[in-house]
Design an enzyme around this catalytic site. Structure first.
Site, PDB file in Angstrom:
ATOM      1  N   ARG A 157      31.522   8.990 -60.659  1.00 24.62           N
ATOM      2  CA  ARG A 157      29.909   9.126 -60.079  1.00 24.62           C
ATOM      3  C   ARG A 157      30.389   8.838 -58.565  1.00 24.62           C
ATOM      4  O   ARG A 157      28.520   8.095 -58.031  1.00 24.62           O
ATOM      5  CB  ARG A 157      29.214   8.530 -60.701  1.00 24.62           C
ATOM      6  CG  ARG A 157      28.892   9.189 -62.034  1.00 24.62           C
ATOM      7  CD  ARG A 157      27.592   8.785 -62.965  1.00 24.62           C
ATOM      8  NE  ARG A 157      27.798   9.765 -63.962  1.00 24.62           N
ATOM      9  CZ  ARG A 157      27.821   8.853 -65.297  1.00 24.62           C
ATOM     10  NH1 ARG A 157      28.947   8.618 -65.186  1.00 24.62           N
ATOM     11  NH2 ARG A 157      28.098   9.556 -66.063  1.00 24.62           N
ATOM     12  N   LYS A 187      27.661  15.696 -45.108  1.00 21.28           N
ATOM     13  CA  LYS A 187      28.433  17.450 -46.192  1.00 21.28           C
ATOM     14  C   LYS A 187      29.314  16.962 -46.310  1.00 21.28           C
ATOM     15  O   LYS A 187      30.959  16.985 -45.548  1.00 21.28           O
ATOM     16  CB  LYS A 187      27.772  17.851 -44.471  1.00 21.28           C
ATOM     17  CG  LYS A 187      26.522  18.569 -44.568  1.00 21.28           C
ATOM     18  CD  LYS A 187      26.070  19.790 -43.794  1.00 21.28           C
ATOM     19  CE  LYS A 187      25.223  19.975 -43.710  1.00 21.28           C
ATOM     20  NZ  LYS A 187      24.151  21.427 -43.669  1.00 21.28           N
ATOM     21  N   GLU A 214      31.380  22.539 -30.319  1.00 19.29           N
ATOM     22  CA  GLU A 214      30.613  21.984 -30.776  1.00 19.29           C
ATOM     23  C   GLU A 214      30.090  20.746 -29.797  1.00 19.29           C
ATOM     24  O   GLU A 214      28.888  20.496 -29.759  1.00 19.29           O
ATOM     25  CB  GLU A 214      30.963  20.909 -31.954  1.00 19.29           C
ATOM     26  CG  GLU A 214      31.056  22.200 -32.683  1.00 19.29           C
ATOM     27  CD  GLU A 214      30.415  22.622 -33.825  1.00 19.29           C
ATOM     28  OE1 GLU A 214      29.182  22.477 -33.614  1.00 19.29           O
ATOM     29  OE2 GLU A 214      30.934  23.483 -34.357  1.00 19.29           O
ATOM     30  N   LYS A 244      24.471  13.774 -32.922  1.00 18.19           N
ATOM     31  CA  LYS A 244      24.562  14.192 -34.164  1.00 18.19           C
ATOM     32  C   LYS A 244      23.670  13.438 -35.403  1.00 18.19           C
ATOM     33  O   LYS A 244      23.105  12.847 -35.701  1.00 18.19           O
ATOM     34  CB  LYS A 244      26.237  14.601 -34.675  1.00 18.19           C
ATOM     35  CG  LYS A 244      26.449  14.292 -36.214  1.00 18.19           C
ATOM     36  CD  LYS A 244      26.032  15.832 -36.309  1.00 18.19           C
ATOM     37  CE  LYS A 244      26.881  16.236 -37.724  1.00 18.19           C
ATOM     38  NZ  LYS A 244      27.157  17.359 -38.691  1.00 18.19           N
ATOM     39  N   GLU A 265      18.726  17.699 -44.520  1.00 19.61           N
ATOM     40  CA  GLU A 265      18.063  19.463 -43.545  1.00 19.61           C
ATOM     41  C   GLU A 265      17.407  19.594 -44.491  1.00 19.61           C
ATOM     42  O   GLU A 265      17.139  20.972 -45.127  1.00 19.61           O
ATOM     43  CB  GLU A 265      19.349  20.121 -43.973  1.00 19.61           C
ATOM     44  CG  GLU A 265      19.349  21.252 -42.729  1.00 19.61           C
ATOM     45  CD  GLU A 265      20.687  22.104 -42.581  1.00 19.61           C
ATOM     46  OE1 GLU A 265      21.995  21.288 -42.259  1.00 19.61           O
ATOM     47  OE2 GLU A 265      21.243  22.678 -43.054  1.00 19.61           O
ATOM     48  N   ARG A 290      17.255  18.597 -38.758  1.00 16.91           N
ATOM     49  CA  ARG A 290      19.104  18.957 -38.785  1.00 16.91           C
ATOM     50  C   ARG A 290      19.218  20.288 -38.591  1.00 16.91           C
ATOM     51  O   ARG A 290      20.243  21.193 -38.271  1.00 16.91           O
ATOM     52  CB  ARG A 290      19.319  18.393 -40.165  1.00 16.91           C
ATOM     53  CG  ARG A 290      20.723  18.104 -40.737  1.00 16.91           C
ATOM     54  CD  ARG A 290      22.199  18.029 -41.241  1.00 16.91           C
ATOM     55  NE  ARG A 290      22.863  17.253 -40.966  1.00 16.91           N
ATOM     56  CZ  ARG A 290      23.703  16.790 -42.499  1.00 16.91           C
ATOM     57  NH1 ARG A 290      23.296  15.443 -43.136  1.00 16.91           N
ATOM     58  NH2 ARG A 290      25.122  16.581 -42.128  1.00 16.91           N
ATOM     59  N   ASN A 316      22.732  23.966 -36.203  1.00 19.74           N
ATOM     60  CA  ASN A 316      22.858  24.999 -36.530  1.00 19.74           C
ATOM     61  C   ASN A 316      22.856  26.011 -35.446  1.00 19.74           C
ATOM     62  O   ASN A 316      23.421  27.391 -35.413  1.00 19.74           O
ATOM     63  CB  ASN A 316      22.299  25.702 -37.724  1.00 19.74           C
ATOM     64  CG  ASN A 316      22.910  27.292 -38.956  1.00 19.74           C
ATOM     65  OD1 ASN A 316      23.863  26.417 -39.120  1.00 19.74           O
ATOM     66  ND2 ASN A 316      22.500  27.972 -38.827  1.00 19.74           N
ATOM     67  N   HIS A 328      25.574  28.796 -35.577  1.00 19.63           N
ATOM     68  CA  HIS A 328      26.132  29.157 -36.217  1.00 19.63           C
ATOM     69  C   HIS A 328      25.875  30.147 -37.410  1.00 19.63           C
ATOM     70  O   HIS A 328      26.841  30.959 -38.004  1.00 19.63           O
ATOM     71  CB  HIS A 328      26.154  27.664 -37.075  1.00 19.63           C
ATOM     72  CG  HIS A 328      26.884  26.817 -36.395  1.00 19.63           C
ATOM     73  ND1 HIS A 328      26.570  26.351 -35.615  1.00 19.63           N
ATOM     74  CD2 HIS A 328      27.695  26.055 -37.444  1.00 19.63           C
ATOM     75  CE1 HIS A 328      27.788  24.918 -35.169  1.00 19.63           C
ATOM     76  NE2 HIS A 328      27.973  25.026 -36.527  1.00 19.63           N
ATOM     77  N   HIS A 336      29.416  32.308 -37.969  1.00 19.04           N
ATOM     78  CA  HIS A 336      30.199  31.080 -39.610  1.00 19.04           C
ATOM     79  C   HIS A 336      29.116  33.351 -39.752  1.00 19.04           C
ATOM     80  O   HIS A 336      30.797  33.167 -40.711  1.00 19.04           O
ATOM     81  CB  HIS A 336      28.713  31.427 -40.810  1.00 19.04           C
ATOM     82  CG  HIS A 336      29.117  30.332 -41.028  1.00 19.04           C
ATOM     83  ND1 HIS A 336      27.703  29.053 -41.056  1.00 19.04           N
ATOM     84  CD2 HIS A 336      30.170  28.952 -40.116  1.00 19.04           C
ATOM     85  CE1 HIS A 336      28.017  27.470 -41.026  1.00 19.04           C
ATOM     86  NE2 HIS A 336      29.646  27.814 -41.271  1.00 19.04           N
ATOM     87  N   HIS A 341      36.677  27.896 -36.692  1.00 26.83           N
ATOM     88  CA  HIS A 341      35.580  28.268 -36.219  1.00 26.83           C
ATOM     89  C   HIS A 341      35.100  27.344 -35.129  1.00 26.83           C
ATOM     90  O   HIS A 341      33.913  28.757 -35.008  1.00 26.83           O
ATOM     91  CB  HIS A 341      34.849  26.375 -37.489  1.00 26.83           C
ATOM     92  CG  HIS A 341      33.314  26.393 -37.458  1.00 26.83           C
ATOM     93  ND1 HIS A 341      32.387  26.814 -38.325  1.00 26.83           N
ATOM     94  CD2 HIS A 341      32.758  25.326 -37.202  1.00 26.83           C
ATOM     95  CE1 HIS A 341      31.370  26.306 -37.750  1.00 26.83           C
ATOM     96  NE2 HIS A 341      31.409  25.274 -37.367  1.00 26.83           N
TER      97      HIS A 341
HETATM   98  N1  GLY Z   1      27.139  20.782 -39.687  1.00 24.62           N
HETATM   99  C1  GLY Z   1      26.081  21.240 -39.109  1.00 24.62           C
HETATM  100  C2  GLY Z   1      25.531  19.197 -40.180  1.00 24.62           C
HETATM  101  O1  GLY Z   1      26.164  18.485 -40.521  1.00 24.62           O
HETATM  102  O2  GLY Z   1      24.573  19.392 -40.520  1.00 24.62           O
END
Ligand code: GLY
Length: 373
Positions: A124, A146, A188, A238, A248, A252, A256, A259, A263, A276
């Site tokens: 956990r 993430k 980025e 960031k 998000e 946040r 994107n 992206h 993507h 990427h």
């Molecule tokens: N890579 C985008 C984020 O971490 O929200």
């Protein structure tokens, strides 16, 4: 940003430092001790990074009295799957992992994501320390919690928000990063300038003008250039965004930028064809063109961004074989689509973006069709 200013992610639930320094890995034992992370260390790395940095790190940690177990996964996106994750669980459970232990994720985004999710879910949740060794992971993936793996039905569909206790980026590791990956990482960095920090964008232009192509291959590192400062400045964007919106639910989404198209492009071309960051660079160009087409930004911004991307070795042109209709269809299936409307992050000026869900699909189609290959 002054060199010694501390970067700290601070949300309503967590607070952790993000250290960006040349040689930072040498001080990892000290940082672990100050965070009281004194259990066993479960080092996850990949086949490219471990021989370059993992072995020496392991030795240093053992020398400082830590018990270290290491696991190497094959390098590349194909490792970010449920099978690899299950093997990580078996490795840790067989080895007697305890709740006071820590997972160390040493590598790029793939290692950070899968090792991060293993840390989030085993017993956990045990402590996680992110040790990014690619430019992309330093400025983006390793910060913000993430974690996850891909599913046959799509990228990053299984995962969790799980914040690390520490992010430690040793910019010396970039010296051994393949130059294509380094270039992809600049996408980025430039993105962070466009969405939130016009001064960073100016600095990147200035740096490129001063040092030329050398800045791309990092031969420049040995000339005491401000690469660590530039990376810290990009990371600061960031850190600020994640601190304001950990899960998000609001701001946040601005990360994107580039992206939505990026993507879809990665998926349409087949994963592995484009890195990427390469796809994001093309996406940034396409999305800036969309912004200009609806009058949100000037054509000069589009041009300036394209110039900078290209100065850092990133193509803005659409790959010849990319099927633009397929890309449009894929964008409409993106995780960030809400009520069938694409939520676009579009630049309004350098350092500022707007989120818009009212861009007509036909205008997007025309913009995509109008992009040169
Ligand atoms: N890579 C985008 C984020 O971490 O929200």
């Amino acid at each position: 940003m002054p060199h010694n200013e501390e970067l700290v992610v601070t949300t309503s639930t967590v607070r952790y430092p993000v250290i960006v320094e040349a040689g930072a890995l040498e001080r990892l034992p000290h940082h672990l001790a100050s965070l009281r992370l004194d259990g066993a260390l479960w080092l996850v790395s990949d086949s490219a990074v471990y021989p370059r940095h993992g072995l020496a790190l392991e030795e240093r940690l053992r020398g400082a009295g830590y018990t270290v177990y290491s696991r190497i996964i094959p390098s590349g996106e194909a490792s970010k799957n449920l099978d690899q994750l299950s093997q990580l669980y078996s490795w840790m459970l067989d080895g007697g992992v305890e709740r006071r232990d820590t997972v160390l994720a040493l590598g790029g985004g793939v290692v950070g994501d899968i090792a991060g999710f293993a840390a989030a879910s085993i017993l956990r949740g045990i402590a996680l320390v992110q040790l990014p060794t690619t430019l992309l992971a330093m400025v983006d993936a390793a910060v913000g919690g993430k974690t996850g793996v891909n599913h046959p039905l799509g990228k990053n569909l299984i995962g969790a928000f799980y914040q690390p206790r520490l992010v430690l980026a040793d910019t010396q590791t970039l010296r051994t990063l393949p130059s294509r990956e380094l270039r992809a990482g600049w996408a980025e960095v430039i993105k962070h300038g466009v969405i939130r920090d016009a001064g960073l964008f100016d600095q990147l232009e200035h740096w490129q003008a001063e040092y030329g192509a050398l800045s791309i291959d990092l031969g420049i590192l040995s000339h005491q250039t401000p690469i660590t400062d530039i990376i810290r400045r990009a990371v600061a964007v960031k850190v600020a965004v994640v601190s304001a919106d950990e899960r998000e639910q609001g701001e946040r989404i601005i990360l994107n930028y580039g992206h939505t198209v990026g993507h879809a492009l990665e998926a349409a071309m087949g994963y592995g064809m484009l890195l990427h960051g390469e796809a994001v660079a093309i996406g940034m160009h396409a999305e800036a063109r969309i912004a200009a087409a609806i009058g949100l930004c000037t054509p000069e911004l589009v041009e300036r961004q394209q110039q900078l991307l290209s100065a850092y070795g990133l193509a803005a042109a659409f790959p010849v074989h990319a099927d633009r209709e397929a890309i449009l269809a894929l964008m409409l299936r993106d995780k960030k689509v809400e009520r069938k409307r694409i939520r676009w992050v579009l630049p309004t000026a350098l350092g500022a973006v707007a989120v818009r869900d009212d861009v007509p699909v036909e205008l997007v189609r025309e913009t995509l069709l109008g992009l040169s290959s």
